[in-house]
Design an enzyme around this catalytic site. Structure first.
Site, PDB file in Angstrom:
ATOM      1  N   PRO A   2     117.996 137.318  38.356  1.00 25.31           N
ATOM      2  CA  PRO A   2     116.656 136.956  38.616  1.00 25.31           C
ATOM      3  C   PRO A   2     116.235 135.865  37.645  1.00 25.31           C
ATOM      4  O   PRO A   2     116.431 135.987  36.449  1.00 25.31           O
ATOM      5  CB  PRO A   2     115.888 138.237  38.343  1.00 25.31           C
ATOM      6  CG  PRO A   2     116.888 139.292  37.949  1.00 25.31           C
ATOM      7  CD  PRO A   2     118.218 138.687  38.128  1.00 25.31           C
ATOM      8  N   GLU A   3     115.715 134.818  38.151  1.00 23.55           N
ATOM      9  CA  GLU A   3     115.139 133.761  37.305  1.00 23.55           C
ATOM     10  C   GLU A   3     113.633 133.984  37.265  1.00 23.55           C
ATOM     11  O   GLU A   3     113.160 135.022  37.721  1.00 23.55           O
ATOM     12  CB  GLU A   3     115.522 132.384  37.870  1.00 23.55           C
ATOM     13  CG  GLU A   3     117.042 132.257  38.067  1.00 23.55           C
ATOM     14  CD  GLU A   3     117.503 130.907  38.573  1.00 23.55           C
ATOM     15  OE1 GLU A   3     116.851 129.903  38.272  1.00 23.55           O
ATOM     16  OE2 GLU A   3     118.527 130.864  39.283  1.00 23.55           O
ATOM     17  N   LYS A  61     112.385 134.560  31.507  1.00 30.37           N
ATOM     18  CA  LYS A  61     113.002 135.696  32.192  1.00 30.37           C
ATOM     19  C   LYS A  61     112.823 136.999  31.427  1.00 30.37           C
ATOM     20  O   LYS A  61     113.403 138.011  31.817  1.00 30.37           O
ATOM     21  CB  LYS A  61     114.496 135.411  32.387  1.00 30.37           C
ATOM     22  CG  LYS A  61     114.786 134.088  33.096  1.00 30.37           C
ATOM     23  CD  LYS A  61     116.257 133.740  33.039  1.00 30.37           C
ATOM     24  CE  LYS A  61     116.493 132.305  33.480  1.00 30.37           C
ATOM     25  NZ  LYS A  61     117.885 131.883  33.235  1.00 30.37           N
ATOM     26  N   HIS A  97     120.012 157.233  40.807  1.00 27.60           N
ATOM     27  CA  HIS A  97     120.746 156.172  41.478  1.00 27.60           C
ATOM     28  C   HIS A  97     122.048 155.927  40.735  1.00 27.60           C
ATOM     29  O   HIS A  97     122.144 156.146  39.538  1.00 27.60           O
ATOM     30  CB  HIS A  97     119.871 154.915  41.458  1.00 27.60           C
ATOM     31  CG  HIS A  97     120.421 153.775  42.250  1.00 27.60           C
ATOM     32  ND1 HIS A  97     121.428 152.978  41.779  1.00 27.60           N
ATOM     33  CD2 HIS A  97     120.093 153.296  43.466  1.00 27.60           C
ATOM     34  CE1 HIS A  97     121.705 152.054  42.684  1.00 27.60           C
ATOM     35  NE2 HIS A  97     120.905 152.227  43.717  1.00 27.60           N
ATOM     36  N   ARG A 117     125.450 145.615  36.751  1.00 26.79           N
ATOM     37  CA  ARG A 117     126.418 144.947  35.870  1.00 26.79           C
ATOM     38  C   ARG A 117     126.149 145.136  34.384  1.00 26.79           C
ATOM     39  O   ARG A 117     126.900 144.634  33.559  1.00 26.79           O
ATOM     40  CB  ARG A 117     126.467 143.459  36.226  1.00 26.79           C
ATOM     41  CG  ARG A 117     127.040 143.241  37.615  1.00 26.79           C
ATOM     42  CD  ARG A 117     126.953 141.797  38.047  1.00 26.79           C
ATOM     43  NE  ARG A 117     127.837 140.949  37.274  1.00 26.79           N
ATOM     44  CZ  ARG A 117     127.884 139.628  37.405  1.00 26.79           C
ATOM     45  NH1 ARG A 117     127.087 139.023  38.258  1.00 26.79           N
ATOM     46  NH2 ARG A 117     128.706 138.920  36.693  1.00 26.79           N
ATOM     47  N   ARG A 274     130.215 127.876  35.897  1.00 26.42           N
ATOM     48  CA  ARG A 274     129.330 128.269  36.988  1.00 26.42           C
ATOM     49  C   ARG A 274     129.534 127.209  38.065  1.00 26.42           C
ATOM     50  O   ARG A 274     130.409 126.376  37.978  1.00 26.42           O
ATOM     51  CB  ARG A 274     127.876 128.249  36.542  1.00 26.42           C
ATOM     52  CG  ARG A 274     127.553 129.288  35.508  1.00 26.42           C
ATOM     53  CD  ARG A 274     126.277 130.021  35.834  1.00 26.42           C
ATOM     54  NE  ARG A 274     126.168 131.200  34.991  1.00 26.42           N
ATOM     55  CZ  ARG A 274     125.552 131.179  33.822  1.00 26.42           C
ATOM     56  NH1 ARG A 274     124.994 130.069  33.388  1.00 26.42           N
ATOM     57  NH2 ARG A 274     125.487 132.255  33.095  1.00 26.42           N
TER      58      ARG A 274
END
Length: 290
Positions: A2-3, A61, A97, A117, A274
């Site tokens: 998420p940015e 962020k 979860h 992650r 990237r």
DNA sequence: CAGGTCCCCTGCTGGC
DNA sequence: TGCCAGCAGGGGACCT
């Protein structure tokens, strides 16, 4: 992650559920999630228990929820896959979860931190201030203002960027120079401004860098208006819902498809471990690469 | 100090 | 069907 837009969606969700409510319990369920807490997971739990949550905040962020104790701010970074879920008070606590990494109970409501992650983290830290004297939590002091902040000075940032003999995209991703921009919005901003990611910042003029920063602010604002960008279930708000901005992306993830401006095929290149997506016609490479 | 590389994780996809 | 390489929107640690 998420940015910035996706983090802001999460912050708004927390802002609508948490302020005014009390933390009954806080528990870290995965050791990596508390890795930035100086005193570890137990300290995190001890500091938050009994605190009343007040206001929410965000820079780039990083997002946080302040409490009635200025020494205790719940600070979060979502990493690549972090999520918050605010459940109904009646929701079952016993069936976590699969990726549950922390659990708070806030006035009886389960608040889950999920993170596949484990690049995300939580910490309970004191409020501090950045070099300009703006109040931010500890661990956020060295993070630069983001383009949505009041008083963000694109010209000043542009001048600062120009002093670095580095590719402009690397600087856009450097959260100590300008925050909130990640790989998606860096690519989108550079495309909008017509600047190749490999151009060196010190060889661009201030006006060009201002255009890039303005483009970043504009594309992130557009994404926020759509509820953020998401390609899959990893990027959701606190209710588990996804945004729709992926359809607004011009270059990111669109290798081989036509540039919306000139129809030349978008290319994907490897950069900094990237990928960069760009239009080879609209974004001319530097004459002498590097 | 500034710049650049590597690495931390899990899970999915596509090629063989 | 299985295996493996490659890739994913993060940044911190460590090197030169």
């Amino acid at each position: 992650m998420p940015e910035l837009p996706e983090v802001e969606v999460v912050r708004r969700g927390l802002a609508s559920h948490l302020p005014g409510r009390r933390v009954d319990e806080a528990a870290v369920l995965h050791p990596r999630t508390a890795r930035r807490q100086p005193g570890g997971a137990q300290q995190f739990a001890d500091l938050l228990r009994g605190r009343t949550l007040t206001s929410t905040g965000r820079r780039g962020k990083f997002l946080w929820v302040a409490t009635d104790d200025p020494e205790v701010v719940l600070l979060a970074h979502l990493g690549m896959s972090g999520q918050f879920r605010v459940d109904d008070p009646a929701a079952e606590l016993q069936v976590p979860h699969r990726h549950a990494r922390a659990l708070l109970r806030v006035d009886g409501r389960p608040v889950w931190f999920l993170d596949q992650r484990t690049f995300g983290w939580l910490a309970a830290v004191p409020m501090a201030s950045d070099p300009r004297g703006i109040a931010v939590p500890r661990l956020v002091e060295a993070i630069a203002p983001d383009p949505t902040e009041a008083g963000f000075d694109a010209r000043a940032v542009a001048r600062a960027l120009r002093s670095h003999r580095v590719e402009v995209k690397r600087l856009l991703l450097d959260q100590s120079k300008v925050s909130g921009i990640g790989n998606i919005y860096a690519d989108e901003a550079l495309w909008r401004a017509g600047v190749h990611p490999g151009r060196r910042a010190d060889r661009l003029d201030v006006a060009t860098l201002v255009r890039v920063l303005d483009a970043a602010a504009a594309v992130m604002a557009a994404a926020l208006a759509e509820g953020g960008t998401s390609f899959d279930s990893l990027y959701v708000n606190v209710n588990g819902e996804s945004g729709y901005f992926s359809r607004g992306l011009a270059v990111y993830g669109r290798a081989g498809q036509p540039c919306p401006r000139c129809a030349a095929p978008i290319v994907r290149q490897s950069f900094m471990n990237r990928s960069s997506h760009l239009c080879p016609r609209c974004q001319r490479p530097p004459r002498a690469p590097h």
